[in-house]
Motif scaffolding. Structure first.
Motif, PDB file in Angstrom:
ATOM      1  N   ALA A 158       0.812  -1.213   0.000  1.00 28.07           N
ATOM      2  CA  ALA A 158       0.000   0.000   0.000  1.00 28.07           C
ATOM      3  C   ALA A 158       0.850   1.270   0.000  1.00 28.07           C
ATOM      4  CB  ALA A 158      -0.933   0.001   1.206  1.00 28.07           C
ATOM      5  N   GLY A 159       2.165   1.125   0.077  1.00 28.68           N
ATOM      6  CA  GLY A 159       3.047   2.284   0.088  1.00 28.68           C
ATOM      7  C   GLY A 159       3.128   2.975   1.437  1.00 28.68           C
ATOM      8  N   LEU A 160       2.723   2.289   2.488  1.00 33.33           N
ATOM      9  CA  LEU A 160       2.771   2.840   3.844  1.00 33.33           C
ATOM     10  C   LEU A 160       4.079   2.424   4.515  1.00 33.33           C
ATOM     11  CD1 LEU A 160      -0.860   1.884   4.881  1.00 33.33           C
ATOM     12  CD2 LEU A 160      -0.036   4.162   4.243  1.00 33.33           C
ATOM     13  N   PRO A 161       4.484   3.136   5.554  1.00 36.71           N
ATOM     14  CA  PRO A 161       5.676   2.705   6.293  1.00 36.71           C
ATOM     15  C   PRO A 161       5.440   1.324   6.908  1.00 36.71           C
ATOM     16  CG  PRO A 161       4.909   4.862   7.073  1.00 36.71           C
ATOM     17  CD  PRO A 161       3.913   4.376   6.089  1.00 36.71           C
ATOM     18  N   PHE A 162       6.416   0.444   6.780  1.00 35.75           N
ATOM     19  CA  PHE A 162       6.241  -0.920   7.297  1.00 35.75           C
ATOM     20  C   PHE A 162       7.452  -1.416   8.072  1.00 35.75           C
ATOM     21  CE2 PHE A 162       8.179  -1.206   3.176  1.00 35.75           C
ATOM     22  CZ  PHE A 162       9.098  -2.232   3.280  1.00 35.75           C
ATOM     23  N   THR A 163       8.382  -0.534   8.389  1.00 34.14           N
ATOM     24  CA  THR A 163       9.607  -0.947   9.077  1.00 34.14           C
ATOM     25  C   THR A 163       9.310  -1.578  10.433  1.00 34.14           C
ATOM     26  OG1 THR A 163      10.783   0.846   7.985  1.00 34.14           O
ATOM     27  CG2 THR A 163      11.856  -0.162   9.878  1.00 34.14           C
ATOM     28  N   LYS A 164       8.470  -0.940  11.227  1.00 34.67           N
ATOM     29  CA  LYS A 164       8.152  -1.465  12.557  1.00 34.67           C
ATOM     30  C   LYS A 164       7.452  -2.814  12.454  1.00 34.67           C
ATOM     31  CE  LYS A 164       4.734   0.144  14.936  1.00 34.67           C
ATOM     32  NZ  LYS A 164       3.809   0.945  15.727  1.00 34.67           N
ATOM     33  N   GLU A 165       6.500  -2.919  11.539  1.00 33.43           N
ATOM     34  CA  GLU A 165       5.741  -4.163  11.403  1.00 33.43           C
ATOM     35  C   GLU A 165       6.637  -5.319  10.961  1.00 33.43           C
ATOM     36  OE1 GLU A 165       4.739  -1.215  10.372  1.00 33.43           O
ATOM     37  OE2 GLU A 165       2.890  -0.912  11.506  1.00 33.43           O
ATOM     38  N   SER A 166       7.508  -5.053   9.982  1.00 31.33           N
ATOM     39  CA  SER A 166       8.390  -6.124   9.521  1.00 31.33           C
ATOM     40  C   SER A 166       9.434  -6.471  10.580  1.00 31.33           C
ATOM     41  CB  SER A 166       9.065  -5.744   8.199  1.00 31.33           C
ATOM     42  OG  SER A 166       9.881  -4.606   8.366  1.00 31.33           O
ATOM     43  N   SER A 167       9.835  -5.476  11.375  1.00 27.37           N
ATOM     44  CA  SER A 167      10.786  -5.737  12.458  1.00 27.37           C
ATOM     45  C   SER A 167      10.175  -6.596  13.554  1.00 27.37           C
ATOM     46  CB  SER A 167      11.277  -4.423  13.064  1.00 27.37           C
ATOM     47  OG  SER A 167      11.998  -3.682  12.119  1.00 27.37           O
ATOM     48  N   HIS A 168       8.875  -6.494  13.742  1.00 32.94           N
ATOM     49  CA  HIS A 168       8.201  -7.348  14.725  1.00 32.94           C
ATOM     50  C   HIS A 168       7.942  -8.740  14.157  1.00 32.94           C
ATOM     51  CE1 HIS A 168       6.362  -3.735  17.089  1.00 32.94           C
ATOM     52  NE2 HIS A 168       7.660  -3.799  17.185  1.00 32.94           N
ATOM     53  N   ALA A 169       7.606  -8.809  12.886  1.00 33.23           N
ATOM     54  CA  ALA A 169       7.243 -10.089  12.278  1.00 33.23           C
ATOM     55  C   ALA A 169       8.447 -11.013  12.115  1.00 33.23           C
ATOM     56  CB  ALA A 169       6.580  -9.856  10.925  1.00 33.23           C
ATOM     57  N   LYS A 170       9.598 -10.460  11.735  1.00 34.46           N
ATOM     58  CA  LYS A 170      10.754 -11.292  11.420  1.00 34.46           C
ATOM     59  C   LYS A 170      11.215 -12.167  12.589  1.00 34.46           C
ATOM     60  CE  LYS A 170      15.598 -11.281  10.354  1.00 34.46           C
ATOM     61  NZ  LYS A 170      16.026 -11.955  11.549  1.00 34.46           N
ATOM     62  N   PRO A 171      11.523 -11.607  13.750  1.00 29.04           N
ATOM     63  CA  PRO A 171      12.006 -12.497  14.816  1.00 29.04           C
ATOM     64  C   PRO A 171      10.926 -13.433  15.342  1.00 29.04           C
ATOM     65  CG  PRO A 171      11.849 -10.249  15.628  1.00 29.04           C
ATOM     66  CD  PRO A 171      11.577 -10.207  14.157  1.00 29.04           C
ATOM     67  N   PHE A 172       9.684 -12.948  15.413  1.00 30.81           N
ATOM     68  CA  PHE A 172       8.613 -13.802  15.932  1.00 30.81           C
ATOM     69  C   PHE A 172       8.385 -14.995  15.020  1.00 30.81           C
ATOM     70  CE2 PHE A 172       4.132 -14.977  16.439  1.00 30.81           C
ATOM     71  CZ  PHE A 172       4.116 -15.244  17.804  1.00 30.81           C
ATOM     72  N   ALA A 173       8.237 -14.727  13.720  1.00 26.68           N
ATOM     73  CA  ALA A 173       7.964 -15.812  12.770  1.00 26.68           C
ATOM     74  C   ALA A 173       9.178 -16.726  12.603  1.00 26.68           C
ATOM     75  CB  ALA A 173       7.543 -15.235  11.427  1.00 26.68           C
ATOM     76  N   GLY A 174      10.374 -16.155  12.574  1.00 24.82           N
ATOM     77  CA  GLY A 174      11.572 -16.981  12.413  1.00 24.82           C
ATOM     78  C   GLY A 174      11.792 -17.916  13.584  1.00 24.82           C
ATOM     79  N   ASP A 175      11.677 -17.392  14.797  1.00 26.07           N
ATOM     80  CA  ASP A 175      11.853 -18.233  15.984  1.00 26.07           C
ATOM     81  C   ASP A 175      10.754 -19.277  16.090  1.00 26.07           C
ATOM     82  OD1 ASP A 175      14.052 -16.692  16.590  1.00 26.07           O
ATOM     83  OD2 ASP A 175      13.040 -15.510  18.131  1.00 26.07           O
ATOM     84  N   LEU A 176       9.542 -18.874  15.779  1.00 24.56           N
ATOM     85  CA  LEU A 176       8.413 -19.801  15.842  1.00 24.56           C
ATOM     86  C   LEU A 176       8.573 -20.933  14.831  1.00 24.56           C
ATOM     87  CD1 LEU A 176       5.591 -20.336  17.089  1.00 24.56           C
ATOM     88  CD2 LEU A 176       4.679 -19.106  15.142  1.00 24.56           C
ATOM     89  N   CYS A 177       8.994 -20.597  13.638  1.00 25.22           N
ATOM     90  CA  CYS A 177       9.205 -21.612  12.604  1.00 25.22           C
ATOM     91  C   CYS A 177      10.260 -22.619  13.061  1.00 25.22           C
ATOM     92  CB  CYS A 177       9.626 -20.932  11.306  1.00 25.22           C
ATOM     93  SG  CYS A 177       9.975 -22.074   9.970  1.00 25.22           S
ATOM     94  N   ALA A 178      11.385 -22.118  13.569  1.00 25.56           N
ATOM     95  CA  ALA A 178      12.451 -23.014  14.024  1.00 25.56           C
ATOM     96  C   ALA A 178      11.964 -23.900  15.173  1.00 25.56           C
ATOM     97  CB  ALA A 178      13.667 -22.206  14.446  1.00 25.56           C
ATOM     98  N   ARG A 179      11.208 -23.327  16.106  1.00 25.96           N
ATOM     99  CA  ARG A 179      10.712 -24.109  17.240  1.00 25.96           C
ATOM    100  C   ARG A 179       9.738 -25.193  16.786  1.00 25.96           C
ATOM    101  NH1 ARG A 179       6.950 -21.131  20.575  1.00 25.96           N
ATOM    102  NH2 ARG A 179       8.313 -19.427  19.996  1.00 25.96           N
ATOM    103  N   ASN A 180       8.832 -24.847  15.871  1.00 23.99           N
ATOM    104  CA  ASN A 180       7.853 -25.835  15.414  1.00 23.99           C
ATOM    105  C   ASN A 180       8.497 -26.939  14.589  1.00 23.99           C
ATOM    106  OD1 ASN A 180       5.783 -24.545  16.710  1.00 23.99           O
ATOM    107  ND2 ASN A 180       5.071 -23.460  14.910  1.00 23.99           N
ATOM    108  N   VAL A 181       9.461 -26.586  13.752  1.00 21.68           N
ATOM    109  CA  VAL A 181      10.139 -27.618  12.972  1.00 21.68           C
ATOM    110  C   VAL A 181      10.978 -28.497  13.884  1.00 21.68           C
ATOM    111  CG1 VAL A 181      11.826 -28.024  11.147  1.00 21.68           C
ATOM    112  CG2 VAL A 181      10.092 -26.295  10.840  1.00 21.68           C
ATOM    113  N   TRP A 182      11.584 -27.911  14.923  1.00 19.59           N
ATOM    114  CA  TRP A 182      12.351 -28.708  15.880  1.00 19.59           C
ATOM    115  C   TRP A 182      11.430 -29.720  16.562  1.00 19.59           C
ATOM    116  CZ3 TRP A 182      17.022 -30.157  17.077  1.00 19.59           C
ATOM    117  CH2 TRP A 182      17.262 -30.733  18.315  1.00 19.59           C
ATOM    118  N   ASN A 183      10.247 -29.288  16.960  1.00 23.92           N
ATOM    119  CA  ASN A 183       9.292 -30.214  17.577  1.00 23.92           C
ATOM    120  C   ASN A 183       8.862 -31.300  16.599  1.00 23.92           C
ATOM    121  OD1 ASN A 183       9.293 -28.982  20.077  1.00 23.92           O
ATOM    122  ND2 ASN A 183       7.628 -27.589  19.541  1.00 23.92           N
ATOM    123  N   ALA A 184       8.636 -30.933  15.352  1.00 24.33           N
ATOM    124  CA  ALA A 184       8.262 -31.928  14.339  1.00 24.33           C
ATOM    125  C   ALA A 184       9.409 -32.902  14.093  1.00 24.33           C
ATOM    126  CB  ALA A 184       7.873 -31.233  13.041  1.00 24.33           C
TER     127      ALA A 184
END
Length: 85
Positions: free
Chosen positions: A30-56
């Motif tokens: 949409a052309g809006l600022p997204f730095t804060k949102e992407s900064s929150h999404a990256k560590p949360f999603a990355g850590d969550l993905c690694a944790r879930n795959v580790w459990n699997a």
């Protein structure tokens, strides 16, 4: 089938990660600022993905035919992709 509470928490976390990523992507498109949102999404999603795959990976005997080792390597890469979390 009734899911146990741990599975419900895992699914809720995955939904939250997806929403964080979609929100950052929508703001970018949409052309809006997204730095804060992407900064929150990256560590949360990355850590969550690694944790879930580790459990699997711990229960990989139940996942015949799924390349869980490749998913684990990919998850570890995404966990640290653009620098530290």
């Amino acid at each position: 089938m009734i899911l146990d509470q741990a599975m419900q928490f895992m699914l809720a976390d995955m939904s939250a990660a997806r929403l964080l990523i979609w929100n950052a992507a929508w703001r970018c498109d949409a052309g809006l600022p997204f730095t804060k949102e992407s900064s929150h999404a990256k560590p949360f999603a990355g850590d969550l993905c690694a944790r879930n795959v580790w459990n699997a990976r711990k229960h990989s005997e139940l996942l015949q035919g799924i390349p869980i080792e490749r998913f684990y390597r990919d998850a570890k890469i995404h966990e640290k992709w653009d620098g530290t979390s």
